[in-house]
Design a protein around this motif. Structure first.
Motif, PDB file in Angstrom:
ATOM      1  N   THR A 400       0.598  -1.270  -0.126  1.00  0.00           N
ATOM      2  CA  THR A 400       0.041  -0.021  -0.044  1.00  0.00           C
ATOM      3  C   THR A 400       0.875   1.213   0.000  1.00  0.00           C
ATOM      4  O   THR A 400       0.551   2.059  -0.660  1.00  0.00           O
ATOM      5  CB  THR A 400      -1.181  -0.002   1.328  1.00  0.00           C
ATOM      6  OG1 THR A 400      -1.842  -1.002   1.080  1.00  0.00           O
ATOM      7  CG2 THR A 400      -1.739   1.300   1.359  1.00  0.00           C
ATOM      8  N   GLN A 401       1.970   1.234   1.085  1.00  0.00           N
ATOM      9  CA  GLN A 401       2.798   2.486   0.912  1.00  0.00           C
ATOM     10  C   GLN A 401       3.437   2.620  -0.429  1.00  0.00           C
ATOM     11  O   GLN A 401       3.579   3.896  -0.896  1.00  0.00           O
ATOM     12  CB  GLN A 401       3.856   2.352   2.079  1.00  0.00           C
ATOM     13  CG  GLN A 401       3.198   2.228   3.543  1.00  0.00           C
ATOM     14  CD  GLN A 401       4.537   2.055   4.496  1.00  0.00           C
ATOM     15  OE1 GLN A 401       5.338   2.733   4.631  1.00  0.00           O
ATOM     16  NE2 GLN A 401       4.344   0.955   5.332  1.00  0.00           N
ATOM     17  N   MET A 402       4.018   1.561  -0.836  1.00  0.00           N
ATOM     18  CA  MET A 402       4.759   1.678  -2.317  1.00  0.00           C
ATOM     19  C   MET A 402       3.772   1.944  -3.510  1.00  0.00           C
ATOM     20  O   MET A 402       4.290   2.896  -4.098  1.00  0.00           O
ATOM     21  CB  MET A 402       5.202   0.201  -2.498  1.00  0.00           C
ATOM     22  CG  MET A 402       6.113   0.218  -3.820  1.00  0.00           C
ATOM     23  SD  MET A 402       7.578   0.905  -3.555  1.00  0.00           S
ATOM     24  CE  MET A 402       8.487   0.529  -5.130  1.00  0.00           C
ATOM     25  N   THR A 403       2.723   1.573  -3.303  1.00  0.00           N
ATOM     26  CA  THR A 403       1.597   2.006  -4.625  1.00  0.00           C
ATOM     27  C   THR A 403       1.437   3.619  -4.441  1.00  0.00           C
ATOM     28  O   THR A 403       1.508   4.135  -5.477  1.00  0.00           O
ATOM     29  CB  THR A 403       0.191   1.258  -4.237  1.00  0.00           C
ATOM     30  OG1 THR A 403       0.524  -0.078  -4.550  1.00  0.00           O
ATOM     31  CG2 THR A 403      -0.616   1.683  -5.540  1.00  0.00           C
ATOM     32  N   ALA A 404       1.138   3.901  -3.231  1.00  0.00           N
ATOM     33  CA  ALA A 404       1.022   5.521  -2.989  1.00  0.00           C
ATOM     34  C   ALA A 404       2.191   6.317  -3.566  1.00  0.00           C
ATOM     35  O   ALA A 404       1.981   7.470  -3.941  1.00  0.00           O
ATOM     36  CB  ALA A 404       0.440   5.774  -1.535  1.00  0.00           C
ATOM     37  N   TRP A 405       3.316   6.108  -3.102  1.00  0.00           N
ATOM     38  CA  TRP A 405       4.675   6.589  -3.641  1.00  0.00           C
ATOM     39  C   TRP A 405       4.797   6.527  -5.150  1.00  0.00           C
ATOM     40  O   TRP A 405       5.088   7.513  -5.587  1.00  0.00           O
ATOM     41  CB  TRP A 405       5.435   5.939  -2.692  1.00  0.00           C
ATOM     42  CG  TRP A 405       6.815   6.738  -2.920  1.00  0.00           C
ATOM     43  CD1 TRP A 405       7.444   8.075  -2.341  1.00  0.00           C
ATOM     44  CD2 TRP A 405       8.084   6.379  -3.608  1.00  0.00           C
ATOM     45  NE1 TRP A 405       8.795   8.142  -2.834  1.00  0.00           N
ATOM     46  CE2 TRP A 405       8.960   7.328  -3.587  1.00  0.00           C
ATOM     47  CE3 TRP A 405       8.238   5.061  -4.137  1.00  0.00           C
ATOM     48  CZ2 TRP A 405      10.281   6.957  -3.942  1.00  0.00           C
ATOM     49  CZ3 TRP A 405       9.612   5.017  -4.797  1.00  0.00           C
ATOM     50  CH2 TRP A 405      10.600   5.723  -4.641  1.00  0.00           C
ATOM     51  N   LEU A 406       4.666   5.497  -5.434  1.00  0.00           N
ATOM     52  CA  LEU A 406       4.566   5.151  -7.054  1.00  0.00           C
ATOM     53  C   LEU A 406       3.822   6.099  -7.843  1.00  0.00           C
ATOM     54  O   LEU A 406       4.124   6.797  -8.741  1.00  0.00           O
ATOM     55  CB  LEU A 406       4.787   3.737  -7.464  1.00  0.00           C
ATOM     56  CG  LEU A 406       5.945   3.101  -7.195  1.00  0.00           C
ATOM     57  CD1 LEU A 406       5.609   1.710  -7.456  1.00  0.00           C
ATOM     58  CD2 LEU A 406       7.251   3.471  -7.721  1.00  0.00           C
ATOM     59  N   ASP A 407       2.621   6.181  -7.308  1.00  0.00           N
ATOM     60  CA  ASP A 407       1.490   7.135  -7.878  1.00  0.00           C
ATOM     61  C   ASP A 407       2.025   8.414  -8.033  1.00  0.00           C
ATOM     62  O   ASP A 407       1.867   9.416  -8.987  1.00  0.00           O
ATOM     63  CB  ASP A 407       0.238   7.339  -7.196  1.00  0.00           C
ATOM     64  CG  ASP A 407      -0.387   5.632  -7.445  1.00  0.00           C
ATOM     65  OD1 ASP A 407      -0.141   5.123  -8.340  1.00  0.00           O
ATOM     66  OD2 ASP A 407      -1.405   5.395  -6.556  1.00  0.00           O
ATOM     67  N   GLU A 408       2.456   9.052  -6.753  1.00  0.00           N
ATOM     68  CA  GLU A 408       3.203  10.475  -6.719  1.00  0.00           C
ATOM     69  C   GLU A 408       4.372  10.628  -7.475  1.00  0.00           C
ATOM     70  O   GLU A 408       4.588  11.487  -8.313  1.00  0.00           O
ATOM     71  CB  GLU A 408       3.221  10.810  -5.389  1.00  0.00           C
ATOM     72  CG  GLU A 408       3.947  12.106  -4.935  1.00  0.00           C
ATOM     73  CD  GLU A 408       3.964  12.307  -3.616  1.00  0.00           C
ATOM     74  OE1 GLU A 408       4.557  13.517  -3.235  1.00  0.00           O
ATOM     75  OE2 GLU A 408       3.863  11.732  -2.549  1.00  0.00           O
ATOM     76  N   LEU A 409       5.323   9.465  -7.553  1.00  0.00           N
ATOM     77  CA  LEU A 409       6.521   9.732  -8.343  1.00  0.00           C
ATOM     78  C   LEU A 409       5.999   9.763  -9.844  1.00  0.00           C
ATOM     79  O   LEU A 409       6.773  10.281 -10.498  1.00  0.00           O
ATOM     80  CB  LEU A 409       7.383   8.608  -7.858  1.00  0.00           C
ATOM     81  CG  LEU A 409       8.835   8.412  -8.479  1.00  0.00           C
ATOM     82  CD1 LEU A 409       9.585   9.607  -8.014  1.00  0.00           C
ATOM     83  CD2 LEU A 409       9.342   7.438  -8.119  1.00  0.00           C
ATOM     84  N   GLY A 410       5.404   8.934 -10.180  1.00  0.00           N
ATOM     85  CA  GLY A 410       4.929   8.727 -11.626  1.00  0.00           C
ATOM     86  C   GLY A 410       4.194   9.974 -12.134  1.00  0.00           C
ATOM     87  O   GLY A 410       4.383  10.110 -13.497  1.00  0.00           O
ATOM     88  N   SER A 411       3.529  10.842 -11.091  1.00  0.00           N
ATOM     89  CA  SER A 411       2.694  12.028 -11.752  1.00  0.00           C
ATOM     90  C   SER A 411       3.627  13.335 -11.865  1.00  0.00           C
ATOM     91  O   SER A 411       3.371  14.177 -12.378  1.00  0.00           O
ATOM     92  CB  SER A 411       1.519  12.217 -10.843  1.00  0.00           C
ATOM     93  OG  SER A 411       2.037  12.353  -9.508  1.00  0.00           O
ATOM     94  N   ASN A 412       4.980  13.286 -11.232  1.00  0.00           N
ATOM     95  CA  ASN A 412       5.861  14.320 -11.236  1.00  0.00           C
ATOM     96  C   ASN A 412       6.625  14.580 -12.564  1.00  0.00           C
ATOM     97  O   ASN A 412       6.716  13.597 -13.284  1.00  0.00           O
ATOM     98  CB  ASN A 412       6.616  14.259 -10.023  1.00  0.00           C
ATOM     99  CG  ASN A 412       6.267  14.221  -8.737  1.00  0.00           C
ATOM    100  OD1 ASN A 412       5.019  14.708  -8.446  1.00  0.00           O
ATOM    101  ND2 ASN A 412       6.844  14.010  -7.622  1.00  0.00           N
TER     102      ASN A 412
END
Length: 412
Positions: A400-412
Motif C-alpha cells: 500500500t505504501q509503495m503504490t501510493a508513493w509510485l503514484d506520486e512519483l510517476g505523476s511528477n
C-alpha cells in the motif's frame, strides 16, 4: 532470453547440492563454521573448513515461510523474537527438533561461530551460541576511525591502508592471526599461505567480473535483468568466493547480462521508473520487487549485493593477511556508517540513473536517517519502508505504501 537467468538457476542448484554434501561431511565429523556475512570467510576457505553464512541461512528460512516457526523456538526458551531476527534465525536452528520440516534438511550444529561484536543484541546472540554444547564463539572487534576517506570506493583496491587506517588494520590483522592459530589447534587443519594467496587472487578475479556486470546494468536502458535474479547470481558465488567455481560463475553472470544488453532485452517492456532498493533483501516477499512493473512500469535496477561486490571487496597487496583485514575492517562502514555509506549510495543512485529510492529501514539499522537525508539532499526521492526483512509480521502494508508513493512519483 527473457526468462530467468541461467546463472541464477545454476547458482541456486549448486548451493543446494553443496549444502547436502556439507551436511554429509559434518555428519562424518568434519568441523563446521557459522559465520556472519561480513566476516573473513577466506581463512576457512584456505583451510578447507566448510562454513555456512548466518544471514544466508536466515534468508532460506524466510523464503520457505518458516521464520515464524523458528522465532517461536526462541520465544519458547525465553529469548526475544523481535530483535535482530536476521541474525537470530540461525540461532533458533540450534533448538530445531523436526528436521523433516527444516529447510534443506536443517542446519547442522557448528563447532565455531564467527562475527563482529556489533551492538549489544548481536553479541548476546553469539553468547547464546557459545553456551551450546560443542560450540565456540570467536569474536572480532568492531573498530572505528575518526578520519573518514572521501570516495572510499576509489581507494579500496590498492590504497586501502590510507582509506581504513593503520590502527584498525593492526587490530584486525592480529585478530585474524589468532583465529588461524585457534583453527589449527581445534581442527587439526594447517594454514598454508600459498593456498591463502591463491584464494585471495581468485576472490579479486571474481569481484572484477562483478564490477563489470554492475557497470553494464548501470548503463543499460532498459534494465536487462530482474533484481531477484541478480541477487542469487552474485551472492551464491560470494559465499563460495576463493574457488574457481565462484570465479567462473561471476564471469558467466557477466556474459549473460552482456548478451541481454546487446540484444536489447527488457525485464519490463514498459519501463518508466528506475528504482534503487537500499537495505537487505525482503526475503519473506521476493515478489515485491516485480509487483509494480505492470501497474507503474517500475523496475528495481539496483540492490546492494552486486554493488558492494563491485566496490567493497577488491583488495590488492603484498601482505595477504593484512589485505584480508582491509576487506572487512570497514565493511559495515561501507554499508551502514555515514558518511561512508551515504556518499556511496548517492554515487550509486546517480551511476544507475534512478528516479527514486526505496529504503528498507529495520529496527537495528545503523545510519538509516543519514542515508535518506543524503539522497534527498541530492534531489533523489526516497520512500522509507520500516520493516524487518525476514519477519513478515512487520510488513503488512508495504504494498500500500509503495503504490501510493509510485503514484506520486510517476505523476511528477
Amino acid at each position: 532470453m527473457t526468462g530467468r537467468l541461467a546463472s541464477a538457476t545454476t547458482a541456486t542448484a549448486y548451493q543446494r547440492e553443496w549444502f547436502a554434501r556439507m551436511r554429509e561431511e559434518v555428519a562424518g565429523g568434519v568441523p563446521l563454521a557459522l559465520v556472519n556475512a561480513d566476516a573473513p570467510q577466506e581463512i576457512f576457505r584456505a583451510m578447507g573448513i566448510p562454513y555456512v553464512v548466518n544471514q544466508w541461512w536466515a534468508s532460506i528460512v524466510a523464503a520457505k515461510r518458516q521464520t515464524q516457526r523458528y522465532l517461536g523456538l526462541l520465544r519458547e526458551r525465553g529469548y526475544p523474537d523481535d530483535i535482530e531476527q536476521y541474525s537470530a534465525t540461525s540461532l533458533a536452528s540450534a533448538f530445531e527438533t523436526d528436521l523433516e520440516q527444516a529447510p534443506w534438511g536443517g542446519l547442522p550444529t557448528p563447532s565455531i561461530v564467527l562475527g563482529e561484536t556489533t551492538g549489544d543484541a548481536s553479541r548476546k546472540i553469539f553468547d547464546v551460541w557459545d553456551a551450546q554444547p560443542g560450540v565456540t564463539y570467536y569474536p572480532l572487534e568492531s573498530a572505528a576511525e575518526n578520519a573518514v576517506p572521501e570516495r572510499w570506493w576509489e581507494l579500496m583496491p590498492h590504497r586501502w591502508e590510507e582509506a581504513i587506517g593503520s590502527d584498525r588494520l593492526d587490530l584486525m590483522t592480529g585478530e585474524l592471526t589468532g583465529l588461524i592459530r585457534f583453527l589449527e589447534q581445534t581442527t587439526g587443519r594447517v594454514f598454508s599461505e600459498t593456498r591463502f594467496r591463491e584464494v585471495l587472487a581468485l576472490v579479486n578475479e571474481q569481484q572484477e567480473w562483478n564490477r563489470r556486470t554492475r557497470d553494464l546494468i548501470a548503463a543499460a536502458r532498459p534494465c536487462p535483468i530482474a533484481v531477484t535474479d541478480g541477487i542469487p547470481s552474485v551472492m551464491v558465488p560470494q559465499w563460495h568466493r576463493g574457488t574457481e567455481w565462484a570465479r567462473d560463475a561471476a564471469r558467466a553472470f557477466h556474459d549473460e547480462v552482456r548478451e541481454r544488453v546487446e540484444a536489447g532485452v527488457a525485464v519490463c517492456e514498459d519501463e518508466r521508473l528506475r528504482l534503487m532498493w537500499i537495505g537487505r533483501g525482503l526475503w519473506f516477499d521476493l515478489e515485491f520487487y516485480r509487483r509494480f512493473q505492470e501497474s507503474h512500469g517500475a523496475v528495481f535496477v539496483w540492490s546492494m549485493y552486486l554493488a558492494i561486490a563491485a566496490d567493497g571487496y577488491l583488495r590488492y597487496g603484498d601482505d595477504p593477511l593484512r589485505a584480508l583485514a582491509a576487506r572487512f575492517a570497514a565493511f559495515s562502514d561501507q554499508l551502514y556508517t555515514p558518511p561512508w555509506s551515504a556518499e556511496w549510495y548517492v554515487k550509486e543512485a546517480r551511476h544507475h540513473g534512478v528516479d527514486g529510492v526505496v529504503h528498507l529501514v529495520s529496527d537495528d539499522a545503523r545510519g538509516g536517517y543519514f542515508t535518506t537525508r543524503a539522497l534527498r539532499a541530492a534531489g533523489i526521492p526516497v520512500l522509507e519502508l520500516h520493516a524487518d526483512n525476514v519477519d513478515a509480521r512487520t510488513g503488512g502494508d508495504l504494498t500500500t505504501q509503495m503504490t501510493a508513493w509510485l503514484d506520486e512519483l510517476g505523476s511528477n
